[in-house]
Design an enzyme around this catalytic site. Structure first.
Site, PDB file in Angstrom:
ATOM      1  N   HIS A   8       4.343   3.215   6.849  1.00 26.92           N
ATOM      2  CA  HIS A   8       4.527   4.560   6.322  1.00 26.92           C
ATOM      3  C   HIS A   8       3.261   5.398   6.449  1.00 26.92           C
ATOM      4  O   HIS A   8       3.309   6.617   6.301  1.00 26.92           O
ATOM      5  CB  HIS A   8       4.942   4.491   4.850  1.00 26.92           C
ATOM      6  CG  HIS A   8       6.374   4.095   4.645  1.00 26.92           C
ATOM      7  ND1 HIS A   8       6.859   2.847   4.983  1.00 26.92           N
ATOM      8  CD2 HIS A   8       7.438   4.792   4.161  1.00 26.92           C
ATOM      9  CE1 HIS A   8       8.151   2.786   4.697  1.00 26.92           C
ATOM     10  NE2 HIS A   8       8.526   3.950   4.203  1.00 26.92           N
ATOM     11  N   SER A   9       2.166   4.746   6.715  1.00 26.14           N
ATOM     12  CA  SER A   9       0.877   5.430   6.832  1.00 26.14           C
ATOM     13  C   SER A   9       0.298   5.222   8.225  1.00 26.14           C
ATOM     14  O   SER A   9       0.171   4.086   8.685  1.00 26.14           O
ATOM     15  CB  SER A   9      -0.104   4.891   5.783  1.00 26.14           C
ATOM     16  OG  SER A   9      -1.426   5.261   6.088  1.00 26.14           O
TER      17      SER A   9
END
Length: 225
Positions: free
Chosen positions: A10-11
């Site tokens: 997600h990052s």
């Protein structure tokens, strides 16, 4: 060619960091990050995963590692649209530890299923029949070496990776202090420090050669001399 890896997070920073770490252990392996949304936010991107799958695939297949649940869903969707989905595997493994273990296995020339098994710290199904087919009336060749570890930090990540690569190059079952020396995660879990006397054992057709190679590797500081 080697099996490639894709890191879905997600990052963007997490994905890039995992790629950087894993690449330290296996510089020759194609490892592609797919982190964050298209706009640079927190989340996942179908397009980024698709692009990473293409970038990582050198012909031997790709293992995908994901951080959170929706990252897996995005990877599964990308797999559905892939031209050759049978050459892509999504690992059920911790993203950091799994990526490092998979990268080391891929650098050793492991197959797609073997790299997946390394990420998940499992024995691949194809490896089981060999033991079952052994002639029990003829004991397999064996060899043993006890080596005092001289590395400043013991068998930490880099020397452990060198050990795994060396052990994986022989037709033999190799252990260090009772655990599979071809498993990066199991070797690291031992926490072998400097001054520890590690016991290496090998059985199989190339047991003697495997132990001899490990002795040479240890004499060279497991690549850190």
């Amino acid at each position: 060619m080697t099996v490639g890896l894709v890191i879905v997070s997600h990052s963007a920073r997490i994905a890039e960091g995992v790629v950087e770490l894993a690449a330290q252990m296996a510089a020759a392996v194609e490892i592609a990050p797919a982190g964050g949304t298209d706009g640079g936010g927190i989340g996942t991107s179908f397009d980024k995963v698709q692009a990473a799958l293409t970038a990582a695939d050198s012909g031997d297949g790709v293992v995908v590692l994901c951080d959170l649940g929706s990252a897996v869903l995005t990877a599964e969707t990308a797999l559905d649209f892939a031209d050759d989905p049978e050459r892509i595997r999504i690992a059920d493994a911790p993203i950091v530890e799994g990526a490092v273990a998979a990268a080391v296995a891929a650098a050793s020339g492991a197959s797609l299923e073997q790299v997946l098994a390394a990420a998940q710290d499992q024995a691949p199904a194809a490896a089981q029949p060999a033991t079952e087919q052994q002639d029990l009336s003829a004991p397999a060749p064996s060899a043993v070496a006890e080596i005092e570890l001289a590395n400043q930090h013991g068998l930490h990540a880099r020397p452990a990776a060198e050990l795994v690569r060396t052990a994986s190059g022989f037709d033999a079952q190799v252990t260090v202090n009772g655990v599979d020396a071809k498993s990066m995660l199991r070797v690291l879990a031992l926490g072998l420090d400097r001054g520890t006397v590690a016991r290496f054992e090998a059985t199989g057709a190339q047991a003697t050669e495997a132990i001899a190679a490990i002795e040479l590797l240890a004499a060279d500081g497991f690549g850190e001399s």
